[in-house]
Design a protein around this motif. Structure first.
Motif, PDB file in Angstrom:
ATOM      1  N   LYS A   1       0.826  -1.215   0.000  1.00  0.00           N
ATOM      2  CA  LYS A   1       0.000   0.000   0.000  1.00  0.00           C
ATOM      3  C   LYS A   1       0.863   1.269   0.000  1.00  0.00           C
ATOM      4  CE  LYS A   1      -4.464  -1.260   0.491  1.00  0.00           C
ATOM      5  NZ  LYS A   1      -5.598  -0.707  -0.287  1.00  0.00           N
ATOM      6  N   GLY A   2       2.177   1.084   0.094  1.00  0.00           N
ATOM      7  CA  GLY A   2       3.087   2.221   0.051  1.00  0.00           C
ATOM      8  C   GLY A   2       3.248   2.953   1.370  1.00  0.00           C
ATOM      9  N   LYS A   3       2.835   2.306   2.484  1.00  0.00           N
ATOM     10  CA  LYS A   3       2.932   2.961   3.788  1.00  0.00           C
ATOM     11  C   LYS A   3       4.339   2.854   4.385  1.00  0.00           C
ATOM     12  CE  LYS A   3      -1.138   4.718   4.426  1.00  0.00           C
ATOM     13  NZ  LYS A   3      -1.330   6.149   4.749  1.00  0.00           N
ATOM     14  N   ALA A   4       5.145   1.957   3.847  1.00  0.00           N
ATOM     15  CA  ALA A   4       6.531   1.810   4.301  1.00  0.00           C
ATOM     16  C   ALA A   4       7.386   1.354   3.126  1.00  0.00           C
ATOM     17  CB  ALA A   4       6.629   0.828   5.459  1.00  0.00           C
ATOM     18  N   LYS A   5       8.677   1.696   3.186  1.00  0.00           N
ATOM     19  CA  LYS A   5       9.568   1.437   2.049  1.00  0.00           C
ATOM     20  C   LYS A   5      10.323   0.116   2.155  1.00  0.00           C
ATOM     21  CE  LYS A   5      10.390   6.419   1.923  1.00  0.00           C
ATOM     22  NZ  LYS A   5      11.391   7.471   2.186  1.00  0.00           N
ATOM     23  N   ARG A   6      10.445  -0.391   3.375  1.00  0.00           N
ATOM     24  CA  ARG A   6      11.260  -1.594   3.557  1.00  0.00           C
ATOM     25  C   ARG A   6      10.831  -2.361   4.797  1.00  0.00           C
ATOM     26  NH1 ARG A   6      16.280  -0.988   2.645  1.00  0.00           N
ATOM     27  NH2 ARG A   6      16.977  -2.623   4.072  1.00  0.00           N
ATOM     28  N   PHE A   7      11.464  -3.518   5.025  1.00  0.00           N
ATOM     29  CA  PHE A   7      11.136  -4.396   6.144  1.00  0.00           C
ATOM     30  C   PHE A   7      12.332  -4.546   7.082  1.00  0.00           C
ATOM     31  CE2 PHE A   7       8.380  -5.838   2.731  1.00  0.00           C
ATOM     32  CZ  PHE A   7       7.179  -6.121   3.360  1.00  0.00           C
ATOM     33  N   LEU A   8      12.033  -4.673   8.366  1.00  0.00           N
ATOM     34  CA  LEU A   8      12.989  -5.213   9.333  1.00  0.00           C
ATOM     35  C   LEU A   8      12.331  -6.440   9.952  1.00  0.00           C
ATOM     36  CD1 LEU A   8      15.550  -5.250  11.052  1.00  0.00           C
ATOM     37  CD2 LEU A   8      14.399  -3.737  12.675  1.00  0.00           C
ATOM     38  N   LEU A   9      12.939  -7.594   9.723  1.00  0.00           N
ATOM     39  CA  LEU A   9      12.434  -8.852  10.263  1.00  0.00           C
ATOM     40  C   LEU A   9      13.255  -9.188  11.498  1.00  0.00           C
ATOM     41  CD1 LEU A   9      12.299 -10.751   6.837  1.00  0.00           C
ATOM     42  CD2 LEU A   9      10.553  -9.268   7.855  1.00  0.00           C
ATOM     43  N   SER A  10      12.616  -9.189  12.639  1.00  0.00           N
ATOM     44  CA  SER A  10      13.342  -9.347  13.906  1.00  0.00           C
ATOM     45  C   SER A  10      12.869 -10.608  14.612  1.00  0.00           C
ATOM     46  CB  SER A  10      13.093  -8.123  14.791  1.00  0.00           C
ATOM     47  OG  SER A  10      13.866  -8.190  15.959  1.00  0.00           O
ATOM     48  N   GLY A  11      13.795 -11.526  14.866  1.00  0.00           N
ATOM     49  CA  GLY A  11      13.390 -12.782  15.495  1.00  0.00           C
ATOM     50  C   GLY A  11      14.553 -13.569  16.055  1.00  0.00           C
ATOM     51  N   ASP A  12      14.281 -14.805  16.380  1.00  0.00           N
ATOM     52  CA  ASP A  12      15.205 -15.676  17.110  1.00  0.00           C
ATOM     53  C   ASP A  12      15.967 -16.591  16.155  1.00  0.00           C
ATOM     54  OD1 ASP A  12      16.493 -17.368  18.854  1.00  0.00           O
ATOM     55  OD2 ASP A  12      14.731 -17.832  20.052  1.00  0.00           O
ATOM     56  N   ASN A  13      17.295 -16.553  16.255  1.00  0.00           N
ATOM     57  CA  ASN A  13      18.142 -17.483  15.499  1.00  0.00           C
ATOM     58  C   ASN A  13      19.290 -17.955  16.389  1.00  0.00           C
ATOM     59  OD1 ASN A  13      20.388 -17.235  12.649  1.00  0.00           O
ATOM     60  ND2 ASN A  13      19.263 -18.993  13.366  1.00  0.00           N
ATOM     61  N   ARG A  14      18.946 -18.293  17.645  1.00  0.00           N
ATOM     62  CA  ARG A  14      19.982 -18.745  18.580  1.00  0.00           C
ATOM     63  C   ARG A  14      20.519 -20.129  18.231  1.00  0.00           C
ATOM     64  NH1 ARG A  14      17.020 -17.320  24.195  1.00  0.00           N
ATOM     65  NH2 ARG A  14      15.247 -17.741  22.849  1.00  0.00           N
ATOM     66  N   GLU A  15      19.635 -20.985  17.719  1.00  0.00           N
ATOM     67  CA  GLU A  15      20.028 -22.349  17.372  1.00  0.00           C
ATOM     68  C   GLU A  15      20.290 -22.466  15.878  1.00  0.00           C
ATOM     69  OE1 GLU A  15      20.442 -24.457  19.784  1.00  0.00           O
ATOM     70  OE2 GLU A  15      19.596 -23.161  21.332  1.00  0.00           O
ATOM     71  N   LYS A  16      21.208 -23.349  15.507  1.00  0.00           N
ATOM     72  CA  LYS A  16      21.562 -23.523  14.108  1.00  0.00           C
ATOM     73  C   LYS A  16      20.379 -24.028  13.278  1.00  0.00           C
ATOM     74  CE  LYS A  16      25.833 -24.780  13.517  1.00  0.00           C
ATOM     75  NZ  LYS A  16      27.082 -25.600  13.394  1.00  0.00           N
ATOM     76  N   ASP A  17      19.537 -24.853  13.890  1.00  0.00           N
ATOM     77  CA  ASP A  17      18.416 -25.448  13.152  1.00  0.00           C
ATOM     78  C   ASP A  17      17.085 -24.727  13.424  1.00  0.00           C
ATOM     79  OD1 ASP A  17      18.297 -26.210  15.765  1.00  0.00           O
ATOM     80  OD2 ASP A  17      17.731 -28.296  15.369  1.00  0.00           O
ATOM     81  N   TYR A  18      17.148 -23.492  13.960  1.00  0.00           N
ATOM     82  CA  TYR A  18      15.922 -22.725  14.188  1.00  0.00           C
ATOM     83  C   TYR A  18      16.172 -21.275  13.794  1.00  0.00           C
ATOM     84  CZ  TYR A  18      11.739 -20.792  16.332  1.00  0.00           C
ATOM     85  OH  TYR A  18      10.541 -20.159  16.518  1.00  0.00           O
ATOM     86  N   ASP A  19      15.466 -20.819  12.756  1.00  0.00           N
ATOM     87  CA  ASP A  19      15.765 -19.504  12.191  1.00  0.00           C
ATOM     88  C   ASP A  19      14.478 -18.811  11.743  1.00  0.00           C
ATOM     89  OD1 ASP A  19      16.748 -17.308  10.887  1.00  0.00           O
ATOM     90  OD2 ASP A  19      18.217 -18.388   9.683  1.00  0.00           O
ATOM     91  N   GLU A  20      13.954 -17.942  12.617  1.00  0.00           N
ATOM     92  CA  GLU A  20      12.717 -17.236  12.298  1.00  0.00           C
ATOM     93  C   GLU A  20      12.909 -16.214  11.179  1.00  0.00           C
ATOM     94  OE1 GLU A  20      10.923 -17.458  16.871  1.00  0.00           O
ATOM     95  OE2 GLU A  20      11.490 -15.528  16.022  1.00  0.00           O
ATOM     96  N   VAL A  21      14.019 -15.478  11.217  1.00  0.00           N
ATOM     97  CA  VAL A  21      14.193 -14.373  10.264  1.00  0.00           C
ATOM     98  C   VAL A  21      14.414 -14.867   8.836  1.00  0.00           C
ATOM     99  CG1 VAL A  21      14.944 -12.653  11.945  1.00  0.00           C
ATOM    100  CG2 VAL A  21      16.630 -14.157  10.925  1.00  0.00           C
TER     101      VAL A  21
END
Length: 217
Positions: free
Chosen positions: A80-100
């Motif tokens: 809708k043009g309300k924002a120009k970009r994304f920041l994806l913020s999440g948990d990636n403490r474990e090698k086999d678990y990656d939200e971002v």
């Protein structure tokens, strides 16, 4: 017998007082952030970035319903043009678990240019996500996307960090665990108070003590 009865009365009174305190704090947090929560995308102020907060990802990398609703909502705001970009913020403490990375892949498949996506794998909780959006990514203005039950605490944290962020709810469906998540949020308000006013001041004190020791040397 009288002593036991008196003890039980005291315990009941403490329990009632504790429950009352939980709901009182929840009411305060919601009321203090109400003006920052928008009910339509059209009414949102233009912002630099949509911040999408992480949630559970399945072992095959598929987004959980809670997280998919957040990403889909953020995508609608972006289109809708309300924002120009994304920041994806999440948990990636474990090698086999990656939200971002899961969120990023989801957006790339929907034709979002890679240059429009920033990721923060150290956004381990709401406080860290909000703090790091400023200290590490220097975002001047943002729209935070998460579920309605999570938005008040998120915006309460951002407000008290001096960040003028808007919030938009990602409530496309009813979740199986929503009732427990709502109660968890009410308790998490106390964690927010600790992070904002106790832990932060303790860190400042430790930093001040370190500087004193350095000067003495």
């Amino acid at each position: 017998m009288k002593r036991i009865k008196r003890l039980l009365i005291i315990l009941v009174l403490l329990l009632v007082a504790g429950i009352g305190l939980v709901y009182l704090l929840s009411f305060y947090v919601e009321r203090s952030t109400r003006e920052k929560v928008y009910s339509s995308i059209e009414a949102l102020p233009d912002a630099h970035t949509v911040i999408i907060l992480g949630a559970s990802v399945h072992s095959d990398g598929k987004l959980s319903p809670v997280l998919q609703d957040r990403v889909d909502t953020g995508l609608r705001i972006y289109k809708k043009g309300k924002a120009k970009r994304f920041l994806l913020s999440g948990d990636n403490r474990e090698k086999d678990y990656d939200e971002v990375s899961a969120m990023r892949s989801y957006l790339l498949l929907r034709n979002v240019p890679p240059s429009h996506i920033s990721t923060d794998p150290a956004g381990l909780n709401t406080y860290e996500s909000m703090k790091r959006s400023s200290t590490e990514f220097d975002i001047p203005s943002a729209i935070v996307v998460t579920q309605a039950f999570h938005l008040p605490r998120t915006l309460f944290i951002s407000n008290n960090l001096g960040l003028n962020y808007a919030g938009y709810p990602a409530d496309a469906q009813k979740y199986r665990t929503e009732t427990s998540l709502v109660y968890r949020e009410k308790l998490a308000n106390f964690k927010a108070l600790y992070e904002l006013f106790i832990r932060k001041s303790h860190k400042k004190q430790l930093k001040g003590n370190s500087l004193t020791l350095i000067c003495k040397k």
